[in-house]
Design a protein around this motif. Structure first.
Motif, PDB file in Angstrom:
ATOM      1  N   GLY A   1      -4.662  11.639  -5.868  1.00  0.00           N
ATOM      2  CA  GLY A   1      -3.635  12.661  -5.785  1.00  0.00           C
ATOM      3  C   GLY A   1      -2.280  12.080  -5.454  1.00  0.00           C
ATOM      4  N   GLU A   2      -1.310  12.964  -5.141  1.00  0.00           N
ATOM      5  CA  GLU A   2       0.068  12.546  -4.892  1.00  0.00           C
ATOM      6  C   GLU A   2       0.357  12.390  -3.399  1.00  0.00           C
ATOM      7  OE1 GLU A   2       3.056  14.831  -6.922  1.00  0.00           O
ATOM      8  OE2 GLU A   2       1.674  15.368  -8.521  1.00  0.00           O
ATOM      9  N   PHE A   3      -0.551  11.771  -2.687  1.00  0.00           N
ATOM     10  CA  PHE A   3      -0.301  11.619  -1.256  1.00  0.00           C
ATOM     11  C   PHE A   3       0.771  10.563  -1.004  1.00  0.00           C
ATOM     12  CE2 PHE A   3      -3.652   8.622  -2.275  1.00  0.00           C
ATOM     13  CZ  PHE A   3      -3.291   7.485  -1.574  1.00  0.00           C
ATOM     14  N   VAL A   4       1.405  10.675   0.149  1.00  0.00           N
ATOM     15  CA  VAL A   4       2.489   9.774   0.548  1.00  0.00           C
ATOM     16  C   VAL A   4       1.986   8.916   1.706  1.00  0.00           C
ATOM     17  CG1 VAL A   4       4.862   9.630   1.363  1.00  0.00           C
ATOM     18  CG2 VAL A   4       4.146  11.549  -0.092  1.00  0.00           C
ATOM     19  N   SER A   5       2.042   7.610   1.572  1.00  0.00           N
ATOM     20  CA  SER A   5       1.504   6.730   2.596  1.00  0.00           C
ATOM     21  C   SER A   5       2.622   5.918   3.239  1.00  0.00           C
ATOM     22  CB  SER A   5       0.455   5.793   1.988  1.00  0.00           C
ATOM     23  OG  SER A   5      -0.185   5.042   2.998  1.00  0.00           O
ATOM     24  N   TYR A   6       2.575   5.823   4.575  1.00  0.00           N
ATOM     25  CA  TYR A   6       3.571   5.064   5.339  1.00  0.00           C
ATOM     26  C   TYR A   6       2.881   3.926   6.094  1.00  0.00           C
ATOM     27  CZ  TYR A   6       6.421   9.335   4.873  1.00  0.00           C
ATOM     28  OH  TYR A   6       7.115  10.417   4.399  1.00  0.00           O
ATOM     29  N   TYR A   7       3.615   2.830   6.288  1.00  0.00           N
ATOM     30  CA  TYR A   7       3.142   1.784   7.186  1.00  0.00           C
ATOM     31  C   TYR A   7       3.230   2.282   8.640  1.00  0.00           C
ATOM     32  CZ  TYR A   7       3.706  -1.569   3.317  1.00  0.00           C
ATOM     33  OH  TYR A   7       3.610  -2.239   2.120  1.00  0.00           O
ATOM     34  N   THR A   8       2.284   1.885   9.463  1.00  0.00           N
ATOM     35  CA  THR A   8       2.319   2.155  10.893  1.00  0.00           C
ATOM     36  C   THR A   8       2.653   0.859  11.636  1.00  0.00           C
ATOM     37  OG1 THR A   8       0.015   1.602  11.381  1.00  0.00           O
ATOM     38  CG2 THR A   8       0.452   3.817  10.503  1.00  0.00           C
ATOM     39  N   LYS A   9       2.762   0.946  12.948  1.00  0.00           N
ATOM     40  CA  LYS A   9       3.056  -0.259  13.724  1.00  0.00           C
ATOM     41  C   LYS A   9       1.870  -1.214  13.765  1.00  0.00           C
ATOM     42  CE  LYS A   9       2.102   1.946  18.229  1.00  0.00           C
ATOM     43  NZ  LYS A   9       0.879   1.235  18.609  1.00  0.00           N
ATOM     44  N   GLU A  10       0.682  -0.732  13.352  1.00  0.00           N
ATOM     45  CA  GLU A  10      -0.494  -1.602  13.306  1.00  0.00           C
ATOM     46  C   GLU A  10      -0.620  -2.350  11.991  1.00  0.00           C
ATOM     47  OE1 GLU A  10      -0.828   0.950  16.625  1.00  0.00           O
ATOM     48  OE2 GLU A  10      -0.645   1.558  14.533  1.00  0.00           O
ATOM     49  N   ASP A  11       0.289  -2.126  11.053  1.00  0.00           N
ATOM     50  CA  ASP A  11       0.242  -2.851   9.785  1.00  0.00           C
ATOM     51  C   ASP A  11       0.379  -4.353  10.049  1.00  0.00           C
ATOM     52  OD1 ASP A  11       0.543  -3.102   6.782  1.00  0.00           O
ATOM     53  OD2 ASP A  11       2.440  -3.967   7.476  1.00  0.00           O
ATOM     54  N   PRO A  12      -0.466  -5.202   9.452  1.00  0.00           N
ATOM     55  CA  PRO A  12      -0.415  -6.647   9.725  1.00  0.00           C
ATOM     56  C   PRO A  12       0.936  -7.273   9.406  1.00  0.00           C
ATOM     57  CG  PRO A  12      -2.479  -6.077   8.642  1.00  0.00           C
ATOM     58  CD  PRO A  12      -1.624  -4.845   8.607  1.00  0.00           C
ATOM     59  N   VAL A  13       1.582  -6.828   8.330  1.00  0.00           N
ATOM     60  CA  VAL A  13       2.895  -7.398   7.992  1.00  0.00           C
ATOM     61  C   VAL A  13       3.913  -7.030   9.064  1.00  0.00           C
ATOM     62  CG1 VAL A  13       4.768  -7.386   6.309  1.00  0.00           C
ATOM     63  CG2 VAL A  13       2.390  -7.395   5.525  1.00  0.00           C
ATOM     64  N   HIS A  14       3.858  -5.782   9.545  1.00  0.00           N
ATOM     65  CA  HIS A  14       4.782  -5.396  10.610  1.00  0.00           C
ATOM     66  C   HIS A  14       4.504  -6.195  11.874  1.00  0.00           C
ATOM     67  CE1 HIS A  14       7.336  -3.063  13.213  1.00  0.00           C
ATOM     68  NE2 HIS A  14       6.319  -2.937  14.046  1.00  0.00           N
ATOM     69  N   GLU A  15       3.231  -6.411  12.195  1.00  0.00           N
ATOM     70  CA  GLU A  15       2.903  -7.166  13.395  1.00  0.00           C
ATOM     71  C   GLU A  15       3.422  -8.597  13.319  1.00  0.00           C
ATOM     72  OE1 GLU A  15      -1.309  -6.613  13.693  1.00  0.00           O
ATOM     73  OE2 GLU A  15      -1.104  -4.789  14.908  1.00  0.00           O
ATOM     74  N   LEU A  16       3.545  -9.134  12.092  1.00  0.00           N
ATOM     75  CA  LEU A  16       4.072 -10.490  11.916  1.00  0.00           C
ATOM     76  C   LEU A  16       5.594 -10.523  11.875  1.00  0.00           C
ATOM     77  CD1 LEU A  16       1.617 -11.979   9.244  1.00  0.00           C
ATOM     78  CD2 LEU A  16       1.896 -12.741  11.618  1.00  0.00           C
TER      79      LEU A  16
END
Length: 349
Positions: free
Chosen positions: A243-258
């Protein structure tokens, strides 16, 4: 007998303060099938429409909390003393080209089984406050707290709006209940036009309508407490595993943690409360008594002078504090004529 009070302030202390909080202290995907609350790398927003049944219209919601006290904004000054110039939330899209950009609000009647035609392509990304129920409170709710009953209108934390009279309400079912939710912000995307598919790693920005009375009150009360809860939602149609869901990165995203550049962030500009004496008097006993509110992050100097000439000012006391608080000072003052002044300077200078 003459007493006077003067106020001085460094330029940095008198101007507006602008800061960005680089990640939430709490972020949670509010969805019944979320098996790892508080630990997911992504959070998506979508609708249970057109056949919501006993589910909320806004089925997948993304709630975030920002710790404004830790960011340096003093607490406990009284909500009426916080003057917000601007406030915005930015977030980064985590999946590629699953929905189309729509920068305008869509009427509730354009959703659901009996939907009227929508004038443009796509559906807006909307932001609200966060409400709590079932004995849950904003001060104690965390990203690992239970969602609660997943049926319609019962989740523990939900998208919060205001009705036309200013009363708070859950806007999770505005289509089923037939009302306009009045979002606090609709996401803006630089470089895209209405109807464009939104690429992965796109930054969306929600400029929050802090000038509206009810929203402004919510934000000022939040600053007074030391934290702000916000909810990101949308009514994009979703299918099982699609479907057309919208997904966001959270602070637990590995790229954000790096690298620290993918999680939602809050930017705010506000004015410091004016420097001033709360009380100033000379008692019959001859004592001078005064008080003022001090903010963390500043050094305050109280001085006195008999004649206002620059070289005559003498330091009486220096104040600083880790939290916003009221300082009181008193001293016997035998002089018939005496002037007082107060200054504040950022401790970092």
């Amino acid at each position: 007998m003459l007493l006077g009070a003067l106020l001085t302030c460094s330029a940095a202390a008198g101007e507006s303060v602008t800061l960005t909080i680089l990640e939430p202290s709490e972020d949670r995907w509010m969805y019944p099938s979320n098996g790892t609350p508080g630990f997911r790398a992504q959070a998506s927003t979508f609708s249970a429409l057109p056949a919501a049944g006993d589910q909320d219209d806004r089925f997948g919601q993304f709630i975030v909390k920002f710790d404004t006290e830790s960011a340096g904004i003093p607490t406990g000054l009284g909500a009426e003393n916080y003057e917000i110039n601007s406030i915005s939330l930015s977030a980064v899209i985590a999946q590629d080209r699953l929905f189309r950009y729509d920068p305008s609000e869509d009427h509730w009647s354009t959703y659901g089984y009996l939907a009227l035609p929508d004038a443009d392509s796509g559906r807006p990304l909307e932001l609200f406050g966060t409400g709590f129920r079932n004995e849950n409170e904003a001060s104690t709710f965390t990203e690992t707290s239970p969602m609660g009953d997943a049926s319609r209108g019962k989740r523990n934390a939900y998208a919060l709006g205001f009705d036309p009279s200013g009363a708070p309400r859950d806007v999770s079912n505005n289509v089923t209940d037939g009302f306009e939710p009045a979002p606090w912000a609709i996401a803006e995307i630089s470089g895209l036009s209405t109807g464009d598919l939104v690429p992965v790693d796109t930054t969306v920005i929600y400029h929050i309508s802090h000038g509206q009375a009810d929203i402004g009150r919510y934000l000022r009360e939040s600053l007074n407490q030391g934290f702000i809860w916000l909810t990101v939602t949308s009514l994009h149609p979703a299918l099982q595993q699609g479907g057309e869901f919208v997904s966001y990165y959270t602070k637990e995203d590995p790229v954000h943690e790096l690298f620290g550049d993918s999680a939602p962030r809050l930017s705010i500009s506000y004015n410091l409360p004016e420097l001033g004496f709360n009380s100033f008097e000379r008692k019959s006993s001859g004592e001078v008594a005064l008080s003022f509110v001090a903010l963390p992050g500043f050094s305050y100097v109280l001085q006195a002078s008999p004649d206002l000439t620059e070289n005559s000012w003498m330091d009486l006391e220096t104040f600083s504090t880790q939290t916003a608080r009221s300082f009181s000072w008193q001293q016997n003052s035998p002089q018939e004529k005496r002037f007082f002044r107060l200054s504040r300077t950022p401790l970092s200078l």
